[in-house]
Write a protein that holds these residues in place. Sequence first.
Motif, PDB file in Angstrom:
ATOM      1  N   LEU A  53     -13.926  48.097 -10.783  1.00  0.00           N
ATOM      2  CA  LEU A  53     -14.284  47.288 -11.942  1.00  0.00           C
ATOM      3  C   LEU A  53     -13.432  46.030 -11.986  1.00  0.00           C
ATOM      4  O   LEU A  53     -12.219  46.066 -11.729  1.00  0.00           O
ATOM      5  CB  LEU A  53     -14.097  48.095 -13.225  1.00  0.00           C
ATOM      6  N   LEU A  54     -14.067  44.927 -12.357  1.00  0.00           N
ATOM      7  CA  LEU A  54     -13.381  43.648 -12.502  1.00  0.00           C
ATOM      8  C   LEU A  54     -13.590  43.140 -13.924  1.00  0.00           C
ATOM      9  O   LEU A  54     -14.532  43.532 -14.610  1.00  0.00           O
ATOM     10  CB  LEU A  54     -13.937  42.626 -11.503  1.00  0.00           C
ATOM     11  N   GLY A  55     -12.720  42.235 -14.336  1.00  0.00           N
ATOM     12  CA  GLY A  55     -12.903  41.573 -15.614  1.00  0.00           C
ATOM     13  C   GLY A  55     -12.418  42.357 -16.809  1.00  0.00           C
ATOM     14  O   GLY A  55     -12.591  41.904 -17.948  1.00  0.00           O
ATOM     15  N   GLY A  56     -11.842  43.528 -16.590  1.00  0.00           N
ATOM     16  CA  GLY A  56     -11.326  44.306 -17.709  1.00  0.00           C
ATOM     17  C   GLY A  56     -12.441  44.761 -18.633  1.00  0.00           C
ATOM     18  O   GLY A  56     -13.582  44.976 -18.243  1.00  0.00           O
ATOM     19  N   THR A  57     -12.100  44.885 -19.918  1.00  0.00           N
ATOM     20  CA  THR A  57     -13.078  45.345 -20.900  1.00  0.00           C
ATOM     21  C   THR A  57     -13.959  44.221 -21.428  1.00  0.00           C
ATOM     22  O   THR A  57     -15.028  44.475 -21.991  1.00  0.00           O
ATOM     23  CB  THR A  57     -12.336  45.990 -22.086  1.00  0.00           C
ATOM     24  N   SER A  58     -13.558  42.966 -21.229  1.00  0.00           N
ATOM     25  CA  SER A  58     -14.348  41.856 -21.760  1.00  0.00           C
ATOM     26  C   SER A  58     -15.491  41.470 -20.832  1.00  0.00           C
ATOM     27  O   SER A  58     -16.561  41.079 -21.296  1.00  0.00           O
ATOM     28  CB  SER A  58     -13.451  40.641 -22.021  1.00  0.00           C
ATOM     29  N   GLN A  59     -15.274  41.536 -19.543  1.00  0.00           N
ATOM     30  CA  GLN A  59     -16.318  41.211 -18.572  1.00  0.00           C
ATOM     31  C   GLN A  59     -16.415  42.342 -17.547  1.00  0.00           C
ATOM     32  O   GLN A  59     -16.005  42.171 -16.391  1.00  0.00           O
ATOM     33  CB  GLN A  59     -16.027  39.887 -17.877  1.00  0.00           C
ATOM     34  N   PRO A  60     -16.938  43.498 -17.928  1.00  0.00           N
ATOM     35  CA  PRO A  60     -16.912  44.674 -17.054  1.00  0.00           C
ATOM     36  C   PRO A  60     -17.963  44.596 -15.944  1.00  0.00           C
ATOM     37  O   PRO A  60     -19.093  45.077 -16.084  1.00  0.00           O
ATOM     38  CB  PRO A  60     -17.215  45.826 -18.018  1.00  0.00           C
ATOM     39  N   LEU A  61     -17.578  43.978 -14.853  1.00  0.00           N
ATOM     40  CA  LEU A  61     -18.454  43.895 -13.694  1.00  0.00           C
ATOM     41  C   LEU A  61     -17.967  44.873 -12.626  1.00  0.00           C
ATOM     42  O   LEU A  61     -16.758  45.019 -12.412  1.00  0.00           O
ATOM     43  CB  LEU A  61     -18.465  42.475 -13.125  1.00  0.00           C
ATOM     44  N   ARG A  62     -18.890  45.517 -11.977  1.00  0.00           N
ATOM     45  CA  ARG A  62     -18.559  46.475 -10.916  1.00  0.00           C
ATOM     46  C   ARG A  62     -18.855  45.833  -9.564  1.00  0.00           C
ATOM     47  O   ARG A  62     -19.996  45.477  -9.270  1.00  0.00           O
ATOM     48  CB  ARG A  62     -19.361  47.769 -11.077  1.00  0.00           C
ATOM     49  N   LEU A  63     -17.826  45.724  -8.763  1.00  0.00           N
ATOM     50  CA  LEU A  63     -17.958  45.177  -7.403  1.00  0.00           C
ATOM     51  C   LEU A  63     -18.000  46.340  -6.417  1.00  0.00           C
ATOM     52  O   LEU A  63     -17.112  47.198  -6.415  1.00  0.00           O
ATOM     53  CB  LEU A  63     -16.769  44.257  -7.084  1.00  0.00           C
ATOM     54  N   THR A  64     -19.024  46.359  -5.599  1.00  0.00           N
ATOM     55  CA  THR A  64     -19.160  47.381  -4.564  1.00  0.00           C
ATOM     56  C   THR A  64     -19.235  46.685  -3.215  1.00  0.00           C
ATOM     57  O   THR A  64     -20.114  45.838  -2.983  1.00  0.00           O
ATOM     58  CB  THR A  64     -20.425  48.232  -4.772  1.00  0.00           C
ATOM     59  N   LEU A  65     -18.304  47.035  -2.346  1.00  0.00           N
ATOM     60  CA  LEU A  65     -18.271  46.475  -0.991  1.00  0.00           C
ATOM     61  C   LEU A  65     -18.525  47.615  -0.014  1.00  0.00           C
ATOM     62  O   LEU A  65     -17.821  48.640  -0.048  1.00  0.00           O
ATOM     63  CB  LEU A  65     -16.910  45.818  -0.717  1.00  0.00           C
ATOM     64  N   SER A  66     -19.526  47.461   0.807  1.00  0.00           N
ATOM     65  CA  SER A  66     -19.869  48.488   1.792  1.00  0.00           C
ATOM     66  C   SER A  66     -20.021  47.847   3.155  1.00  0.00           C
ATOM     67  O   SER A  66     -20.418  46.678   3.270  1.00  0.00           O
ATOM     68  CB  SER A  66     -21.163  49.214   1.401  1.00  0.00           C
ATOM     69  N   TRP A  67     -19.688  48.638   4.157  1.00  0.00           N
ATOM     70  CA  TRP A  67     -19.780  48.132   5.533  1.00  0.00           C
ATOM     71  C   TRP A  67     -20.245  49.281   6.419  1.00  0.00           C
ATOM     72  O   TRP A  67     -19.502  50.222   6.676  1.00  0.00           O
ATOM     73  CB  TRP A  67     -18.427  47.602   5.998  1.00  0.00           C
ATOM     74  N   GLN A  68     -21.485  49.190   6.855  1.00  0.00           N
ATOM     75  CA  GLN A  68     -22.025  50.145   7.802  1.00  0.00           C
ATOM     76  C   GLN A  68     -21.723  49.658   9.211  1.00  0.00           C
ATOM     77  O   GLN A  68     -22.254  48.660   9.659  1.00  0.00           O
ATOM     78  CB  GLN A  68     -23.538  50.309   7.610  1.00  0.00           C
ATOM     79  N   GLN A  69     -20.823  50.367   9.876  1.00  0.00           N
ATOM     80  CA  GLN A  69     -20.510  50.006  11.247  1.00  0.00           C
ATOM     81  C   GLN A  69     -21.750  50.190  12.124  1.00  0.00           C
ATOM     82  O   GLN A  69     -22.600  51.036  11.857  1.00  0.00           O
ATOM     83  CB  GLN A  69     -19.371  50.870  11.771  1.00  0.00           C
ATOM     84  N   GLY A  70     -21.869  49.396  13.153  1.00  0.00           N
ATOM     85  CA  GLY A  70     -23.056  49.449  14.000  1.00  0.00           C
ATOM     86  C   GLY A  70     -22.780  48.977  15.401  1.00  0.00           C
ATOM     87  O   GLY A  70     -21.635  48.860  15.855  1.00  0.00           O
TER      88      GLY A  70
END
Length: 505
Positions: free
Chosen positions: A278-295
């Motif tokens: 979660l980013l932005g604390g309680t005022s700007q609650p945005l969820r950042l998801t970073l994924s990397w499928q190796q190939g």
Amino acid sequence: MHARLVYAGCLVLWLILSALAALSIASRSLLGAEQQFNSQLQQLTEQLKQRLLTNETILDSYATFSSVDHRGDGRQNHPFVSQLLRRYPQITSLARVERVPAGQAATYSHALQLDYGLAYRLRGFDEKRPLPKQEAYFPLTRAEPPSQANLRLVGRDIWQQPQLREALQENINSGRTALSRQLRLPPQGDPGYALLRSVDDHQNDQLIGLLPQHFAMLFIRADSLLPTDIALPPGMEINLRHRDDPLQPQSGISLRLGDAHPGALEKLLFPRLETSQLLGGTSQPLRLTLSWQQGWAQIGWFEWAVWLSLSLLLGLGLGLAGFSFVRSSDNRRQREQQLFHLANHDRLTGLANRNLFYDRLQHAITRLDRSGKRLGLLFLDLDRFKPVNDTYGHVVGDRVLQLIAARIRDVVRNEDTVARIGGDEFVILMEDIESNREADKVAARLKQAIQMPYQVDHHRVLVGVSIGIAYYPEDGLLIDELLAVADRKMYGNKQSPSRQSENVG
């Protein structure tokens, strides 16, 4: 079918071993993947935090400006607002919201008409729906820049818009800046978010401690939150959304960067790195998801060459092993079939022998006991066959027996069993016969076919045949009883005066 299963098993085993080899070899190229992944996450987090802080700073600046200039002409483009919009293009609109109690709705609508014209009034956010009755309304008093589209927002109650209502309620309850879930931004309908906070403009001490009366709000384009100047390696994907939004918002877009479309084999062979925070604390609650499928892109040419060589060697070895196994199995099965055939068939004529005939007769009797049908047993004994061996030799006699067996098979049905149980004795099992006449007709055709001349090595050979017929269950219930009755009838046929005169002639 057996060979196909063996080769299919070899293929599956080859695929599994090749996959395991690929995972083992690819690990050499994937050692630094986690470190690169963490570095990418840290870089993204810093950039997003900076953008969120910028948005909140812009909102604070506009809130301050709005509290000072809240009585200004909303149809004029203020230089301060123009500067903000030029400097921060991710901001599509700035707005001031006022809390209007239900008893002051008419007064508020009259004030709007004085400021903007007779067409303006307090109304629902969706003009197609009537304004419901409620304790208080939260219309937009000012929307900037004062374009024609933004001016149409003036007077609309944001409480009627679900995402804006949730953000407004969050701000009222907590007193902190609140970020809405994703919505369609006015005036163009682009996907975005609304950032909202109350305005501290309590000039009257009597209002202190009561609900906020004014709010500042800015609309942010959704696609502006993700960085556009970042280079993602193949297979990496960034997803950003409000904490309470699904992966694919129904009214907006999914904020994604990267083109991660791994194949099923890549998912099976390569690891996947994923983290969410979660980013932005309680005022700007945005969820950042970073994924990397190796190939495959993470494997170098050297690793490719090693894996390909090893895979080819495995395939060659498994192919040879499978071929050798199938060949050995086929040879064993052929030997078993040959032994079975020799044990149950006459070597000279290829007909069933006594063992196989007894077995089929026993099965036929068992079946008939359940169905209630009948069977016929024909016993054939050749006439004048011994002189053939004495005159022309056993080679010619054996050839004559083979020709007789062929003629018998041509006369009987495919489902009937023909067996040679002695030197010149044959038996025929006819199942599911309707009447004695059916077996009599077959016996007549057999006599006619067998008594025709045989041409063997320039020799013209004539033989006769005597046939006795026994029926189940009339003539017996056991195999030996049936054979005895058929043999007795055959012998009676052989001793008949007509047969004796024929033999003499």
